[in-house]
Design a protein around this motif. Structure first.
Motif, PDB file in Angstrom:
ATOM      1  N   SER A 274       0.827  -1.207   0.000  1.00 62.11           N
ATOM      2  CA  SER A 274       0.000   0.000   0.000  1.00 62.11           C
ATOM      3  C   SER A 274       0.858   1.254   0.000  1.00 62.11           C
ATOM      4  N   GLU A 278       0.447   3.764  -3.014  1.00 60.17           N
ATOM      5  CA  GLU A 278      -0.019   5.109  -2.646  1.00 60.17           C
ATOM      6  C   GLU A 278       1.050   6.148  -2.953  1.00 60.17           C
ATOM      7  N   TYR A 307      -6.284  -2.285  -5.670  1.00 64.43           N
ATOM      8  CA  TYR A 307      -5.633  -1.153  -6.342  1.00 64.43           C
ATOM      9  C   TYR A 307      -5.652  -1.253  -7.870  1.00 64.43           C
ATOM     10  N   LYS A 310      -7.911   1.148  -9.755  1.00 61.74           N
ATOM     11  CA  LYS A 310      -7.434   2.523  -9.614  1.00 61.74           C
ATOM     12  C   LYS A 310      -6.309   2.812 -10.613  1.00 61.74           C
ATOM     13  N   ASP A 390       5.346   4.477   4.400  1.00 62.83           N
ATOM     14  CA  ASP A 390       3.962   4.824   4.079  1.00 62.83           C
ATOM     15  C   ASP A 390       3.975   5.591   2.765  1.00 62.83           C
ATOM     16  N   GLY A 391       2.788   5.808   2.189  1.00 61.39           N
ATOM     17  CA  GLY A 391       2.717   6.435   0.880  1.00 61.39           C
ATOM     18  C   GLY A 391       3.288   7.831   0.848  1.00 61.39           C
ATOM     19  N   GLU A 392       3.018   8.611   1.872  1.00 65.29           N
ATOM     20  CA  GLU A 392       3.515   9.983   1.914  1.00 65.29           C
ATOM     21  C   GLU A 392       5.037  10.008   1.943  1.00 65.29           C
TER      22      GLU A 392
END
Length: 458
Positions: A274, A278, A307, A310, A390-392
């Motif tokens: 993820s 992301e 996903y 998307k 994480d994605g950020e």
């Protein structure tokens, strides 16, 4: 379901009848095809009898194309045809190596066959074990001594500080993953008598684990570079009937592409996967050009975690996003990476970290918490870890590198670590060992020779 052991009798006999020392170059998966091909080619040029022992793991038209692309398909004399889970593949390799070695011993009892495995594929771990158990003889290992290492993660939340810590800070051994690669390269060492280290760091790892650099004044762990550089030179200027830019014109219409190649088991965990997807979506939405490759395992994860639709929607609606399958020809990968159209490869591939050390036009960003090619980071500066926290974080790290000219320049101008003519160096080394035993007894190591030969356990 697995097939049967296949022996191409004419191909095998041509090599086995040609001398008392024969190399069996082991291939299993896509990286083996292009990294082992230089060894096969060098052996052919040197007149050393050589055949390819293929486990059959990658056999379809796309994954298996490298055998034909690198001109070694006609040297496959044995196909183990293994299939299934890791446990099933392991059992099949043992059974079929047992069958093969019985066949070789019956027809060519006076010929020494030395398998040479590669890297950290499952075959690199299991073939040495199977060969040793079946014959009481060890093998050779191309690209030996790969061991995972991690940087200090104290400042990971500050991209500039994290880059600095990776390039100039402390690193430590971390062999926890990826699985099974770190297991395979580690246990493969135990069944190898000659270990070809890409760089000095790999030899240090092996020596720290108790493998001798020399025995009786004879070298056992030569530092030879990495045969991937030979593969790049074989295909860098390949005469392609169709360019990658003909297949995907958008790659030429836009530049500074980020090519995403994710397939490692550990990165298919829900949180990590993820974070990667992301992060990629964040880059696309920020306007960066992204080519996302869908491999078999990647497709399964995209579907499992919801996903895929998307990404298909992004592919349809965004000119700066290209969603493709695995590219069949490796020459197309090199064409793109050297074209100036690709800014970076965001990858979890070990081989790609090596390839982009040699290729200056594109940079390497590695989606892992550790790497078994750490020299590309702290020695060459041609690689950076972008761990999937994480994605950020993924988006921020890649944006920082993309927008910081000094970092981009550092990565693109780092030294090449992996030499050249590596296949030739490996073959020259092994030619000098033709008369040597392929197994050590403890009494040999400490200087007590005996008359024992061809021992079989009672």
């Amino acid at each position: 379901m697995p097939g049967d052991l296949t022996i191409y009798d004419d191909r095998l006999a041509r090599q086995m009848d040609a001398g008392e020392f024969v190399l069996a170059v082991v291939t299993a998966t896509k990286p083996d095809f292009y990294k082992q091909a230089p060894v096969v080619t060098a052996a052919r040029d040197a007149g050393v009898p050589t055949f390819v022992l293929h486990t059959g793991q990658h056999y379809d038209d796309v994954l298996g194309h490298g055998l034909a692309e690198y001109g070694i398909e006609d040297r496959v004399a044995v196909d183990l045809s293994i299939r299934g889970s890791l446990s099933e593949k392991t059992a099949q390799v043992h059974r079929r190596i047992d069958e093969l070695t019985d066949h070789l011993a019956e027809k060519w009892p006076d010929t020494t066959v030395l398998p040479i495995v590669h890297g950290d594929t499952h075959a690199a771990g299991i073939v040495p074990q199977a060969w040793l158990f079946a014959t009481n003889q060890a093998v050779a290992h191309n690209e030996a001594g790969l061991r995972g290492m991690s940087p200090d993660f104290e400042a990971y939340d500050d991209p500039a500080a994290f880059v600095e810590r990776q390039w100039n800070g402390e690193w430590s051994i971390n062999r926890a993953e990826p699985f099974p690669e770190q297991y395979d390269t580690f246990v493969g060492s135990a069944g190898s008598i000659y270990q070809f280290a890409p760089v000095e760091l790999n030899r240090e790892h092996l020596q720290n684990e108790g493998y001798p650099a020399e025995v009786d004044g004879q070298e056992r762990i030569p530092v030879v570079g990495n045969s991937v550089v030979d593969a790049i030179e074989m295909k860098r200027d390949a005469d392609l009937e169709e360019s990658i830019f003909d297949i995907y014109p958008v790659l030429e219409e836009r530049d500074d592409w980020i090519r995403v190649d994710i397939h490692r088991r550990a990165n298919l965990l829900p949180d990590r996967f993820s974070a990667i997807v992301e992060g990629v979506i964040g880059l696309v939405e920020a306007g960066y050009n992204v080519n996302f490759l869908e491999l078999t395992a990647t497709e399964q994860a995209l579907k499992e975690y919801g996903y895929r639709e998307k990404l298909l929607e992004l592919d349809e609606n965004r000119e700066n996003f290209l969603f493709t399958g695995l590219w069949k020809k490796h020459a197309h990968v090199y064409e793109f990476l050297t074209s100036g159209q690709c800014f970076a490869e965001f990858t979890d591939s070990g081989s790609m970290q090596e390839e982009l050390n040699y290729i200056d036009e594109a940079i390497c960003l590695t989606a892992r918490f550790n790497t078994d090619r750490p020299e590309t980071v702290f020695d060459a500066g041609t690689n950076l870890l972008v761990p999937p926290i994480d994605g950020e974080f993924v988006t921020d790290m890649i944006e920082y590198v993309a927008e910081t000219d000094a970092v981009r320049e550092e990565i693109q101008t780092g030294p090449n670590l992996y030499g050249g003519d590596v296949g030739e160096s490996i073959v020259e080394f092994l030619q000098e060992k033709r008369a040597e035993s392929t197994f050590d007894w403890a009494h040999d190591r400490v200087g007590f020779s005996t008359s024992e030969q061809d021992f079989e356990y009672l």
